[in-house]
Design a protein around this motif. Structure first.
Motif, short mmCIF file in Angstrom:
data_model
loop_
_atom_site.label_atom_id
_atom_site.label_comp_id
_atom_site.label_asym_id
_atom_site.label_seq_id
_atom_site.Cartn_x
_atom_site.Cartn_y
_atom_site.Cartn_z
N LYS A 110 56.91 23.76 73.28
CA LYS A 110 57.14 24.21 74.66
C LYS A 110 58.43 25.02 74.76
O LYS A 110 58.61 25.81 75.67
CB LYS A 110 57.23 23.00 75.61
N HIS A 111 59.36 24.77 73.83
CA HIS A 111 60.66 25.46 73.87
C HIS A 111 60.77 26.53 72.78
O HIS A 111 61.51 27.48 72.92
CB HIS A 111 61.81 24.46 73.64
N VAL A 112 60.07 26.31 71.65
CA VAL A 112 60.14 27.25 70.52
C VAL A 112 58.70 27.67 70.21
O VAL A 112 58.04 27.07 69.34
CB VAL A 112 60.78 26.56 69.27
N PRO A 113 58.16 28.67 70.92
CA PRO A 113 56.73 28.98 70.83
C PRO A 113 56.26 29.37 69.43
O PRO A 113 55.09 29.17 69.08
CB PRO A 113 56.55 30.15 71.80
N GLU A 114 57.18 29.88 68.59
CA GLU A 114 56.78 30.28 67.23
C GLU A 114 56.83 29.10 66.24
O GLU A 114 56.51 29.26 65.06
CB GLU A 114 57.64 31.45 66.74
N PHE A 115 57.21 27.91 66.70
CA PHE A 115 57.39 26.76 65.79
C PHE A 115 56.10 26.37 65.07
O PHE A 115 55.03 26.28 65.68
CB PHE A 115 57.91 25.56 66.59
N GLN A 116 56.22 26.14 63.76
CA GLN A 116 55.06 25.70 62.96
C GLN A 116 55.43 24.42 62.21
O GLN A 116 56.51 24.34 61.63
CB GLN A 116 54.70 26.75 61.93
N ILE A 117 54.48 23.48 62.22
CA ILE A 117 54.70 22.24 61.43
C ILE A 117 53.60 22.15 60.37
O ILE A 117 52.44 22.45 60.65
CB ILE A 117 54.74 20.99 62.34
N THR A 118 54.00 21.79 59.13
CA THR A 118 53.02 21.53 58.07
C THR A 118 53.28 20.11 57.57
O THR A 118 54.35 19.53 57.86
CB THR A 118 53.18 22.53 56.91
N TYR A 119 52.33 19.58 56.82
CA TYR A 119 52.45 18.18 56.39
C TYR A 119 52.36 18.06 54.87
O TYR A 119 51.45 18.62 54.26
CB TYR A 119 51.36 17.34 57.06
N ASN A 120 53.32 17.38 54.28
CA ASN A 120 53.30 17.10 52.85
C ASN A 120 53.73 15.63 52.72
O ASN A 120 54.92 15.31 52.64
CB ASN A 120 54.29 18.04 52.13
N VAL A 121 52.72 14.75 52.74
CA VAL A 121 53.00 13.32 52.95
C VAL A 121 53.66 12.68 51.73
O VAL A 121 53.20 12.84 50.60
CB VAL A 121 51.67 12.60 53.33
N ASP A 122 54.74 11.95 52.00
CA ASP A 122 55.41 11.15 50.97
C ASP A 122 54.77 9.76 51.01
O ASP A 122 54.90 9.04 52.01
CB ASP A 122 56.91 11.09 51.31
N PRO A 123 54.07 9.37 49.90
CA PRO A 123 53.32 8.10 49.96
C PRO A 123 54.19 6.88 50.21
O PRO A 123 53.75 5.92 50.86
CB PRO A 123 52.64 8.02 48.58
N VAL A 124 55.43 6.89 49.72
CA VAL A 124 56.30 5.71 49.92
C VAL A 124 56.64 5.58 51.40
O VAL A 124 56.45 4.52 52.03
CB VAL A 124 57.60 5.81 49.07
#
Ligand code: NAI
Ligand code: AKB
Length: 373
Positions: free
Chosen positions: A309-323
Protein backbone atom coordinates in the motif's frame (compact mmCIF):
# COMPACT_ATOMS: atom_id res chain seq x y z
CA UNK A 1 8.57 13.20 71.18
CA UNK A 2 10.39 16.04 69.32
CA UNK A 3 9.36 16.09 65.68
CA UNK A 4 12.93 16.17 64.28
CA UNK A 5 13.96 13.14 66.36
CA UNK A 6 10.91 11.20 65.19
CA UNK A 7 11.65 12.04 61.55
CA UNK A 8 15.28 10.97 61.97
CA UNK A 9 14.14 7.65 63.38
CA UNK A 10 11.71 7.07 60.55
CA UNK A 11 14.35 8.05 57.97
CA UNK A 12 16.90 5.69 59.43
CA UNK A 13 14.35 2.84 59.47
CA UNK A 14 13.58 3.56 55.84
CA UNK A 15 17.27 3.32 54.99
CA UNK A 16 17.37 -0.12 56.59
CA UNK A 17 14.69 -1.53 54.29
CA UNK A 18 15.66 -4.24 51.79
CA UNK A 19 17.76 -3.16 48.79
CA UNK A 20 14.76 -3.14 46.41
CA UNK A 21 14.03 0.61 46.13
CA UNK A 22 10.47 -0.16 45.11
CA UNK A 23 9.15 -1.49 48.40
CA UNK A 24 6.80 0.53 50.54
CA UNK A 25 8.62 2.48 53.28
CA UNK A 26 8.39 1.04 56.80
CA UNK A 27 6.03 3.90 57.68
CA UNK A 28 3.99 5.38 54.85
CA UNK A 29 4.47 9.12 54.36
CA UNK A 30 0.80 9.75 55.21
CA UNK A 31 1.60 8.49 58.77
CA UNK A 32 4.17 11.25 59.10
CA UNK A 33 1.66 13.85 58.00
CA UNK A 34 4.38 15.38 55.80
CA UNK A 35 5.55 14.95 52.22
CA UNK A 36 9.13 13.72 51.52
CA UNK A 37 10.11 17.22 50.34
CA UNK A 38 9.19 18.62 53.78
CA UNK A 39 11.69 16.47 55.66
CA UNK A 40 14.23 18.84 57.31
CA UNK A 41 17.67 19.29 55.77
CA UNK A 42 19.39 17.89 58.87
CA UNK A 43 17.56 14.55 58.72
CA UNK A 44 19.96 11.61 58.57
CA UNK A 45 19.96 10.88 54.79
CA UNK A 46 23.75 10.85 54.25
CA UNK A 47 24.48 12.45 50.86
CA UNK A 48 21.59 10.86 48.96
CA UNK A 49 18.57 13.05 48.28
CA UNK A 50 15.14 11.54 48.91
CA UNK A 51 14.10 11.49 45.25
CA UNK A 52 17.33 9.76 44.18
CA UNK A 53 16.92 7.10 46.83
CA UNK A 54 13.34 6.52 45.75
CA UNK A 55 14.22 5.64 42.12
CA UNK A 56 15.12 2.07 41.23
CA UNK A 57 18.77 1.45 40.35
CA UNK A 58 18.53 -0.64 37.20
CA UNK A 59 20.87 -3.17 35.59
CA UNK A 60 20.12 -4.56 32.12
CA UNK A 61 22.02 -7.73 31.14
CA UNK A 62 22.55 -8.63 27.47
CA UNK A 63 21.77 -5.00 26.76
CA UNK A 64 23.42 -4.64 23.34
CA UNK A 65 20.95 -6.89 21.50
CA UNK A 66 17.80 -5.92 19.62
CA UNK A 67 15.88 -4.78 22.69
CA UNK A 68 18.34 -3.64 25.39
CA UNK A 69 19.46 -0.26 24.05
CA UNK A 70 15.84 0.80 23.51
CA UNK A 71 14.93 -0.39 27.01
CA UNK A 72 17.81 1.59 28.54
CA UNK A 73 16.79 4.77 26.78
CA UNK A 74 13.13 4.26 27.76
CA UNK A 75 13.99 3.63 31.43
CA UNK A 76 16.49 6.51 31.56
CA UNK A 77 13.72 8.92 30.59
CA UNK A 78 11.77 7.68 33.57
CA UNK A 79 14.43 7.07 36.23
CA UNK A 80 17.31 9.30 35.15
CA UNK A 81 20.34 8.52 33.00
CA UNK A 82 22.67 7.44 35.79
CA UNK A 83 20.14 5.11 37.40
CA UNK A 84 20.12 2.71 34.43
CA UNK A 85 23.22 0.63 33.68
CA UNK A 86 23.46 -1.22 30.40
CA UNK A 87 25.72 -4.28 30.32
CA UNK A 88 26.87 -6.93 27.86
CA UNK A 89 29.93 -8.97 26.90
CA UNK A 90 30.30 -7.07 23.63
CA UNK A 91 31.91 -3.69 22.99
CA UNK A 92 29.28 -0.95 22.76
CA UNK A 93 29.09 1.32 19.72
CA UNK A 94 30.14 4.89 20.46
CA UNK A 95 26.63 6.40 20.56
CA UNK A 96 25.56 3.78 23.12
CA UNK A 97 28.70 4.21 25.20
CA UNK A 98 28.14 7.96 25.32
CA UNK A 99 24.44 7.74 26.10
CA UNK A 100 24.74 6.54 29.72
CA UNK A 101 26.47 4.07 32.07
CA UNK A 102 27.75 0.92 30.38
CA UNK A 103 29.59 -1.93 32.08
CA UNK A 104 31.03 -5.32 31.07
CA UNK A 105 29.02 -8.16 32.55
CA UNK A 106 29.17 -11.84 31.68
CA UNK A 107 26.18 -13.57 33.27
CA UNK A 108 28.15 -16.81 33.40
CA UNK A 109 30.50 -15.14 35.90
CA UNK A 110 28.54 -15.12 39.14
CA UNK A 111 31.13 -13.14 41.12
CA UNK A 112 31.30 -10.42 38.47
CA UNK A 113 27.51 -10.15 38.46
CA UNK A 114 27.32 -9.91 42.24
CA UNK A 115 30.06 -7.29 42.32
CA UNK A 116 28.17 -5.12 39.83
CA UNK A 117 24.93 -5.40 41.79
CA UNK A 118 26.64 -4.54 45.08
CA UNK A 119 28.91 -1.75 43.84
CA UNK A 120 26.11 -0.03 41.98
CA UNK A 121 23.39 -0.63 44.60
CA UNK A 122 21.21 -2.22 41.93
CA UNK A 123 17.55 -2.75 42.92
CA UNK A 124 15.89 -3.78 39.61
CA UNK A 125 17.39 -6.23 37.13
CA UNK A 126 16.17 -6.74 33.55
CA UNK A 127 17.72 -9.98 32.35
CA UNK A 128 17.94 -9.80 28.55
CA UNK A 129 20.96 -12.02 27.82
CA UNK A 130 19.98 -15.04 25.75
CA UNK A 131 20.59 -16.99 22.56
CA UNK A 132 17.43 -16.80 20.47
CA UNK A 133 15.61 -19.61 18.69
CA UNK A 134 17.54 -20.01 15.43
CA UNK A 135 21.04 -19.32 16.79
CA UNK A 136 20.23 -21.51 19.79
CA UNK A 137 19.57 -24.50 17.52
CA UNK A 138 22.89 -23.80 15.79
CA UNK A 139 24.80 -23.81 19.12
CA UNK A 140 22.90 -25.85 21.68
CA UNK A 141 25.65 -26.08 24.30
CA UNK A 142 26.20 -22.32 24.35
CA UNK A 143 22.43 -21.73 24.46
CA UNK A 144 22.18 -24.14 27.38
CA UNK A 145 24.95 -22.32 29.23
CA UNK A 146 23.75 -18.77 28.62
CA UNK A 147 19.99 -19.39 28.85
CA UNK A 148 20.01 -21.87 31.74
CA UNK A 149 23.24 -21.55 33.78
CA UNK A 150 23.21 -17.78 33.25
CA UNK A 151 19.65 -17.58 34.49
CA UNK A 152 20.59 -19.52 37.65
CA UNK A 153 23.29 -16.93 38.41
CA UNK A 154 20.83 -14.09 37.87
CA UNK A 155 18.18 -15.70 40.09
CA UNK A 156 20.68 -16.30 42.90
CA UNK A 157 22.05 -12.75 42.80
CA UNK A 158 18.52 -11.32 42.63
CA UNK A 159 17.39 -13.37 45.59
CA UNK A 160 20.51 -12.67 47.64
CA UNK A 161 20.18 -8.89 47.18
CA UNK A 162 16.39 -8.50 47.25
CA UNK A 163 16.10 -7.33 43.63
CA UNK A 164 12.96 -6.98 41.57
CA UNK A 165 13.72 -9.21 38.58
CA UNK A 166 12.29 -9.09 35.07
CA UNK A 167 12.98 -12.04 32.74
CA UNK A 168 11.38 -12.04 29.28
CA UNK A 169 9.92 -15.28 28.00
CA UNK A 170 8.54 -15.79 24.52
CA UNK A 171 5.91 -17.32 22.24
CA UNK A 172 8.70 -19.89 21.76
CA UNK A 173 7.95 -21.28 25.23
CA UNK A 174 5.04 -23.15 23.62
CA UNK A 175 5.23 -26.09 21.26
CA UNK A 176 3.24 -28.15 18.76
CA UNK A 177 1.05 -29.73 21.44
CA UNK A 178 0.00 -26.35 22.87
CA UNK A 179 -3.27 -24.82 21.66
CA UNK A 180 -2.06 -22.49 18.90
CA UNK A 181 -5.00 -20.25 18.06
CA UNK A 182 -5.21 -18.70 20.56
CA UNK A 183 -2.59 -19.79 23.10
CA UNK A 184 -3.63 -19.05 26.71
CA UNK A 185 -1.29 -18.36 29.63
CA UNK A 186 -1.76 -21.75 31.21
CA UNK A 187 -1.68 -24.76 28.88
CA UNK A 188 0.62 -27.56 27.74
CA UNK A 189 4.18 -26.27 27.19
CA UNK A 190 6.36 -28.76 25.35
CA UNK A 191 8.61 -26.60 23.10
CA UNK A 192 11.03 -28.40 20.76
CA UNK A 193 13.86 -25.83 20.68
CA UNK A 194 16.58 -25.37 23.30
CA UNK A 195 15.48 -21.72 23.39
CA UNK A 196 11.90 -22.69 24.25
CA UNK A 197 12.98 -25.30 26.79
CA UNK A 198 15.26 -22.77 28.50
CA UNK A 199 12.47 -20.18 28.63
CA UNK A 200 9.96 -22.62 30.20
CA UNK A 201 12.73 -23.40 32.70
CA UNK A 202 13.14 -19.66 33.39
CA UNK A 203 9.40 -19.21 33.94
CA UNK A 204 9.24 -22.15 36.35
CA UNK A 205 12.44 -21.30 38.23
CA UNK A 206 11.39 -17.67 38.63
CA UNK A 207 8.00 -18.69 39.96
CA UNK A 208 9.62 -21.24 42.28
CA UNK A 209 11.93 -18.54 43.72
CA UNK A 210 8.90 -16.30 44.14
CA UNK A 211 6.91 -18.89 46.10
CA UNK A 212 9.88 -20.34 47.98
CA UNK A 213 12.02 -17.27 48.68
CA UNK A 214 9.71 -14.32 48.02
CA UNK A 215 11.79 -13.15 45.02
CA UNK A 216 9.90 -10.40 43.20
CA UNK A 217 10.05 -12.18 39.83
CA UNK A 218 8.06 -10.77 36.90
CA UNK A 219 7.94 -12.26 33.44
CA UNK A 220 6.23 -11.45 30.13
CA UNK A 221 6.04 -13.79 27.16
CA UNK A 222 6.90 -11.48 24.28
CA UNK A 223 5.69 -12.09 20.72
CA UNK A 224 8.19 -11.44 17.87
CA UNK A 225 9.41 -7.87 18.45
CA UNK A 226 9.76 -5.47 15.54
CA UNK A 227 12.16 -2.55 15.85
CA UNK A 228 13.45 -0.01 13.36
CA UNK A 229 16.83 1.06 14.74
CA UNK A 230 18.18 -2.24 16.10
CA UNK A 231 18.92 -5.55 14.43
CA UNK A 232 17.42 -8.87 15.56
CA UNK A 233 19.78 -11.41 17.12
CA UNK A 234 19.00 -14.66 15.25
CA UNK A 235 15.38 -15.59 15.81
CA UNK A 236 12.54 -17.06 13.78
CA UNK A 237 10.56 -13.80 13.65
CA UNK A 238 13.54 -11.79 12.29
CA UNK A 239 12.03 -11.65 8.79
CA UNK A 240 9.43 -9.15 10.04
CA UNK A 241 12.23 -6.69 10.90
CA UNK A 242 14.42 -7.19 7.81
CA UNK A 243 11.52 -6.88 5.36
CA UNK A 244 11.15 -3.12 6.02
CA UNK A 245 14.80 -2.39 5.47
CA UNK A 246 14.85 -4.35 2.18
CA UNK A 247 11.53 -2.91 0.97
CA UNK A 248 12.87 0.64 1.27
CA UNK A 249 16.40 -0.10 0.09
CA UNK A 250 15.79 -2.58 -2.75
CA UNK A 251 12.02 -2.73 -3.29
CA UNK A 252 12.11 -6.49 -2.80
CA UNK A 253 12.57 -9.06 -0.05
CA UNK A 254 13.31 -12.79 0.09
CA UNK A 255 11.39 -14.34 3.00
CA UNK A 256 12.66 -17.44 4.82
CA UNK A 257 9.17 -18.46 6.04
CA UNK A 258 6.19 -19.63 3.99
CA UNK A 259 3.65 -16.92 3.02
CA UNK A 260 0.96 -18.44 5.27
CA UNK A 261 3.04 -18.63 8.50
CA UNK A 262 1.01 -16.78 11.12
CA UNK A 263 2.84 -15.53 14.23
CA UNK A 264 2.09 -13.05 17.04
CA UNK A 265 4.11 -9.81 16.72
CA UNK A 266 4.55 -6.51 18.56
CA UNK A 267 6.17 -3.13 17.86
CA UNK A 268 9.09 -2.37 20.20
CA UNK A 269 7.44 0.69 21.80
CA UNK A 270 4.57 -1.49 23.00
CA UNK A 271 7.03 -4.13 24.22
CA UNK A 272 9.06 -1.65 26.29
CA UNK A 273 5.95 -0.05 27.74
CA UNK A 274 4.50 -3.46 28.70
CA UNK A 275 7.79 -4.29 30.41
CA UNK A 276 7.83 -1.14 32.51
CA UNK A 277 4.12 -1.42 33.28
CA UNK A 278 4.39 -4.94 34.65
CA UNK A 279 7.46 -3.94 36.68
CA UNK A 280 5.58 -1.01 38.19
CA UNK A 281 2.32 -2.89 38.77
CA UNK A 282 1.39 -3.22 42.45
CA UNK A 283 2.21 -6.77 43.59
CA UNK A 284 -1.39 -7.33 44.67
CA UNK A 285 -2.65 -6.74 41.10
CA UNK A 286 -0.56 -9.63 39.75
CA UNK A 287 -2.55 -12.86 39.94
CA UNK A 288 0.34 -14.61 38.11
CA UNK A 289 4.06 -14.00 37.71
CA UNK A 290 4.26 -14.91 33.98
CA UNK A 291 1.91 -13.27 31.47
CA UNK A 292 1.34 -13.48 27.72
CA UNK A 293 1.33 -10.04 26.08
CA UNK A 294 0.15 -9.48 22.55
CA UNK A 295 -0.52 -6.80 19.96
CA UNK A 296 -1.13 -8.26 16.48
CA UNK A 297 -0.76 -11.43 14.47
CA UNK A 298 0.03 -11.69 10.75
CA UNK A 299 1.56 -13.83 7.98
CA UNK A 300 4.40 -12.77 5.63
CA UNK A 301 1.81 -12.48 2.83
CA UNK A 302 -0.38 -10.15 4.91
CA UNK A 303 2.62 -8.05 5.91
CA UNK A 304 3.73 -7.78 2.27
CA UNK A 305 0.20 -6.72 1.29
CA UNK A 306 0.27 -3.90 3.83
CA UNK A 307 3.74 -2.77 2.66
CA UNK A 308 2.47 -2.73 -0.97
CA UNK A 309 0.00 0.00 0.00
CA UNK A 310 3.00 2.29 0.61
CA UNK A 311 5.62 0.84 -1.77
CA UNK A 312 3.66 -0.17 -4.92
CA UNK A 313 6.72 -1.68 -6.65
CA UNK A 314 7.49 -3.97 -3.65
CA UNK A 315 8.06 -7.66 -4.47
CA UNK A 316 8.33 -10.56 -2.04
CA UNK A 317 9.76 -13.99 -2.92
CA UNK A 318 10.03 -17.06 -0.71
CA UNK A 319 13.06 -19.25 -0.02
CA UNK A 320 12.04 -21.29 3.01
CA UNK A 321 14.59 -22.13 5.70
CA UNK A 322 13.50 -25.56 7.00
CA UNK A 323 14.84 -24.98 10.53
CA UNK A 324 13.04 -21.67 11.01
CA UNK A 325 9.88 -22.95 9.31
CA UNK A 326 9.70 -25.99 11.61
CA UNK A 327 10.11 -23.71 14.62
CA UNK A 328 7.45 -21.27 13.41
CA UNK A 329 5.02 -24.12 12.69
CA UNK A 330 5.25 -25.22 16.32
CA UNK A 331 4.63 -21.74 17.79
CA UNK A 332 1.39 -19.93 18.64
CA UNK A 333 -0.49 -18.26 15.79
CA UNK A 334 -2.43 -15.97 18.12
CA UNK A 335 -1.72 -15.11 21.72
CA UNK A 336 -4.41 -14.81 24.41
CA UNK A 337 -3.25 -12.02 26.71
CA UNK A 338 -6.57 -11.41 28.48
CA UNK A 339 -5.03 -11.90 31.95
CA UNK A 340 -2.48 -9.11 31.38
CA UNK A 341 -5.29 -6.83 30.18
CA UNK A 342 -7.45 -7.70 33.17
CA UNK A 343 -4.84 -7.70 35.96
CA UNK A 344 -2.63 -4.70 35.19
CA UNK A 345 -4.43 -2.96 32.34
CA UNK A 346 -2.24 -4.00 29.39
CA UNK A 347 -3.31 -2.37 26.10
CA UNK A 348 -1.26 -2.23 22.91
CA UNK A 349 -1.05 0.88 20.71
CA UNK A 350 0.31 -0.53 17.42
CA UNK A 351 -1.67 -2.73 15.04
CA UNK A 352 -0.43 -3.77 11.59
CA UNK A 353 -1.24 -0.50 9.72
CA UNK A 354 0.47 1.72 12.35
CA UNK A 355 3.43 -0.66 12.53
CA UNK A 356 3.98 -0.56 8.75
CA UNK A 357 3.65 3.23 8.52
CA UNK A 358 6.07 3.75 11.43
CA UNK A 359 8.68 1.28 10.15
CA UNK A 360 8.58 2.59 6.57
CA UNK A 361 8.80 6.20 7.75
CA UNK A 362 11.89 5.37 9.80
CA UNK A 363 13.69 3.52 6.99
CA UNK A 364 12.49 6.02 4.39
CA UNK A 365 13.90 8.98 6.29
CA UNK A 366 17.14 7.06 6.97
CA UNK A 367 17.61 6.31 3.28
CA UNK A 368 16.83 9.94 2.33
CA UNK A 369 19.49 11.09 4.82
CA UNK A 370 21.97 8.57 3.33
CA UNK A 371 21.20 9.79 -0.22
CA UNK A 372 21.60 13.43 0.82
CA UNK A 373 25.04 12.62 2.26
N1 NAI B 1 13.60 -9.90 20.06
C1 NAI B 1 12.49 -10.62 20.15
O1 NAI B 1 11.70 -10.72 19.21
C2 NAI B 1 12.19 -11.32 21.43
C3 NAI B 1 13.07 -11.33 22.49
N2 NAI B 1 12.76 -12.01 23.65
C4 NAI B 1 13.70 -12.04 24.75
O2 NAI B 1 14.13 -10.74 25.06
C5 NAI B 1 15.50 -10.76 25.46
C6 NAI B 1 16.30 -9.77 24.62
O3 NAI B 1 16.14 -10.15 23.28
P1 NAI B 1 17.03 -9.53 22.11
O4 NAI B 1 17.55 -8.21 22.49
O5 NAI B 1 16.26 -9.68 20.88
O6 NAI B 1 18.24 -10.59 22.07
P2 NAI B 1 19.59 -10.49 21.24
O7 NAI B 1 19.97 -11.86 20.81
O8 NAI B 1 19.51 -9.43 20.22
O9 NAI B 1 20.61 -9.99 22.37
C7 NAI B 1 21.04 -10.83 23.41
C8 NAI B 1 22.31 -10.25 24.03
O10 NAI B 1 22.79 -11.17 25.01
C9 NAI B 1 24.19 -11.02 25.04
N3 NAI B 1 24.85 -12.18 25.67
C10 NAI B 1 25.13 -13.39 25.14
N4 NAI B 1 25.83 -14.13 26.02
C11 NAI B 1 26.00 -13.37 27.13
C12 NAI B 1 26.65 -13.58 28.38
N5 NAI B 1 27.31 -14.71 28.66
N6 NAI B 1 26.60 -12.59 29.28
C13 NAI B 1 25.97 -11.42 29.02
N7 NAI B 1 25.34 -11.16 27.86
C14 NAI B 1 25.35 -12.13 26.92
C15 NAI B 1 24.58 -10.88 23.58
O11 NAI B 1 25.87 -10.30 23.45
C16 NAI B 1 23.45 -10.02 23.03
O12 NAI B 1 23.80 -8.67 22.99
C17 NAI B 1 15.97 -12.21 25.32
O13 NAI B 1 15.93 -12.84 26.56
C18 NAI B 1 14.94 -12.82 24.39
O14 NAI B 1 14.76 -14.18 24.63
C19 NAI B 1 11.60 -12.72 23.77
C20 NAI B 1 10.71 -12.77 22.74
C21 NAI B 1 10.90 -12.01 21.53
C1 AKB C 1 9.95 -14.69 19.31
C2 AKB C 1 11.30 -14.80 19.84
O1 AKB C 1 11.48 -15.20 20.96
C3 AKB C 1 12.47 -14.44 19.00
N1 AKB C 1 12.23 -13.27 18.20
C4 AKB C 1 12.80 -15.59 18.08
O2 AKB C 1 12.24 -15.60 16.97
O3 AKB C 1 13.56 -16.46 18.50
Amino acid sequence: MPVVWMLRRVASRMLQRPACGCQAPVLPSRFLGTSPQQIPADANFHSTSFSEADQPRVLITGGLGQLGVGLASFLRKRFGKDNVILSDIRKPPEHVFLSGPFIYSDILDYKNLREIVVNNRVTWLFHYSALLSAVGEANVSLARAVNITGLHNVLDVAEEHGLRLFVPSTIGAFGPTSPRNPTPDLCIQRPRTIYGVSKVHAELMGEYYYYRHGLDFRCLRYPGIISADSQPGGGTTDYAVQIFHDAVKNGRFECNLKPSTRLPMMYIDDCLRATLEVMEAPAESLSMRTYNVNAMSFTPAELAQEILKHVPEFQITYNVDPVRQAIADSWPMNFDDSNARKDWGWKHDFDLPELVTTMLNFHGSESRVAQAN
